[in-house]
Scaffold this motif. Structure first.
Motif: not given
Length: 516
Positions: A63-71, A73-75, A82-88, A117-120
């Protein structure tokens, strides 16, 4: 009357629907009610009003933001989705506003893709940059996108250093992003531009320990020699610079030079025209619409908003022969259909699971119909926007069936999002002027739902053959009024509901529903 002159008449419901389908992802029922009768200037002014920046996506696990966290790798794959669903969902929930449609436009212009690019986190930042500058200053936009970490990765700008200049971005900056192929640039111009662009790199890529993502300029990797360009750029000379500010100074000079090429404003205006109006640019349109629009672009110091404003409230834009000239992209089809039926994604702070259920469904449908957002197939963008034929390529033997499958899921109520069917045909019919009159019902429905006007013979066919299946029209009136009098009577409800469902299934599969 000049094509770019303002269209000043109050907008009919059909004209308003057309404007909102082209400028946004389609009208909501409330917008059709409240805005019909306003002028194009009033509606376009509202569309161009400043809007708050949307909050970043949340991770449903934390329930926290993730685009402002370290990468992660597993998820990483899941988080990119999630980024794409968020934009939709930003497209679905947009108010009366242009930025989401413009963000999609610029993602097809200044192309990167997540497959490369391969980095969400990079892709989210890129999307945020497109939204930030979508209606701003084009020069500032070009400078910002040139330094964007995702773009540096996508077109190898991070590998462009003095002595071994990488020409990839320098070529696309001219061919696809500014002057276009008609700009007259030479191979020497590509090499000179590549030297101007040396020294930039990104930091933070797929970093599992640090959340910092940024762009840095390394003066010791910059080619500080003087760069001379061809006659296409009036033999401009860009003086080499040293020091920490040298790269940005040369980049600014380069963009000034590209904008001074007379083909640049025309090229951008043509792309906007094809996006919002029509793929066919006739000689008349080129002379009397594109050229004056490009001149406006120059006079307004390359501000994007005045150009889009003039385009969307012009006489030419509201020419009825242009209605239906654009085949709906998958995003227009899916998001626009949901918006018409009043679907909104829940507030992620209140119902994050429901938020992603809606956004993930939208993303899955548009991806399978061949418009994977944040992942165009190559630097040219999605095929229908650059290949001969343009929009027609959204329709093929695969996607036509998928469009029908999507429509059937809605009309049969097989699809339920947040435990509710998307389409409530009975509730919608009650909002129309005279639902007990089958011909008026069809007229109102097709006016609001379809991208083109129907003639009387089409209305009669839809009324007598599709809706009523050859029963007399008065029987529909009796059935409807009986249902309204006893809405909880299952038999009376089913009598009208089955007919409306069959009608919607037919309408959704018509060619007229595939256009805007």
């Amino acid at each position: 009357m000049a094509l770019l002159d303002p269209f000043t008449q109050p907008l009919t419901s059909a004209q308003l629907s057309y404007l909102l389908r082209r400028a946004t992802f389609g009208p909501t029922p409330d917008q059709l009610k409240s805005l019909t009768g306003q002028t194009a200037a009033q509606v376009v002014s509202a569309l161009l009003a400043d809007r708050a920046t949307p909050a970043p996506p949340l991770n449903p696990t934390t329930n926290k933001t993730f685009v402002d966290q370290p990468f992660d790798m597993v998820n990483a794959g899941k988080l990119q989705t999630y980024v794409k669903a968020w934009w939709a969902n930003q497209m679905l929930n947009q108010p009366l506003a242009l930025p989401e449609k413009m963000t999609l436009f610029w993602s097809n212009h200044f192309v990167t893709n997540d497959a490369t690019v391969n980095d969400y986190r990079y892709m989210y930042r890129y999307n945020a940059l497109l939204r930030q500058y979508a209606l701003g200053n084009f020069k500032t936009f070009v400078i910002a996108i040139t330094q964007d970490p995702a773009m540096l990765r996508f077109l190898n700008g991070n590998q462009n250093v003095a002595g071994t200049a990488n020409e990839n971005y320098a070529r696309e900056l001219q061919e696809l992003f500014t002057t276009g192929r008609n700009g007259g640039y030479t191979e020497d111009d590509v090499r000179a531009a590549a030297k101007v662009l040396t020294g930039w790199t990104d930091i933070g890529y797929r970093d599992v320990t640090s959340a910092v993502i940024s762009t840095v300029y390394r003066a010791n990797r910059h080619d500080a020699t003087t760069k001379t360009f061809s006659a296409a750029y009036a033999k401009t000379v860009i003086q080499g610079r040293t020091g920490d500010t040298g790269g940005l100074a040369e980049l600014s000079d380069l963009v000034d030079m590209l904008l001074a090429n007379p083909e640049t404003p025309r090229y951008i205006c043509r792309k906007l025209y094809r996006w919002f109006i029509n793929s066919d640019i006739t000689a008349d349109v080129e002379s009397n619409f594109i050229q004056p629009l490009a001149l406006l672009f120059q006079k307004r110091n390359y501000e994007i908003k005045p150009v889009v404003s003039a385009m969307l409230q012009s006489q030419h834009f509201f020419d009825e022969t242009l209605r239906g000239a654009v085949i709906k992209s998958p995003t227009d089809l899916v998001v626009g259909t949901f918006r018409f039926w009043g679907l909104q994604a829940p507030d992620p702070l209140q119902n994050l699971a429901g938020f992603y259920q809606v956004g993930s469904y939208i993303y899955a449908r548009i991806r399978e119909q061949q418009q994977d957002i944040l992942n165009p197939p190559n630097v040219f963008g999605w095929t229908p926007y650059y290949q001969t034929g343009y929009y027609q390529q959204w329709i093929n033997s695969t996607t036509l069936g998928l469009r029908g499958f999507f429509a059937d899921a809605l009309t049969t109520n097989a699809l339920k999002l947040n435990n509710k069917p998307v389409v409530d045909a009975l509730a919608y019919a009650k909002t129309l002027s005279t639902p007990s009159d089958p011909a008026k019902l069809i007229g109102d429905l097709t006016t609001q739902l379809m991208g083109v006007s129907f003639n009387q013979s089409q209305i009669d066919f839809l009324t007598d053959t599709v809706l009523l299946n050859s029963i007399p029209r008065y029987e529909w009136a009796e059935e409807w009024l009986a249902y309204v009098a006893s809405p909880n009577d299952a038999t009376k409800k089913q009598a009208v509901q089955l007919k409306l469902t069959a009608l919607l299934q037919y309408l959704f599969r018509m060619a007229e529903y595939q256009v805007i």
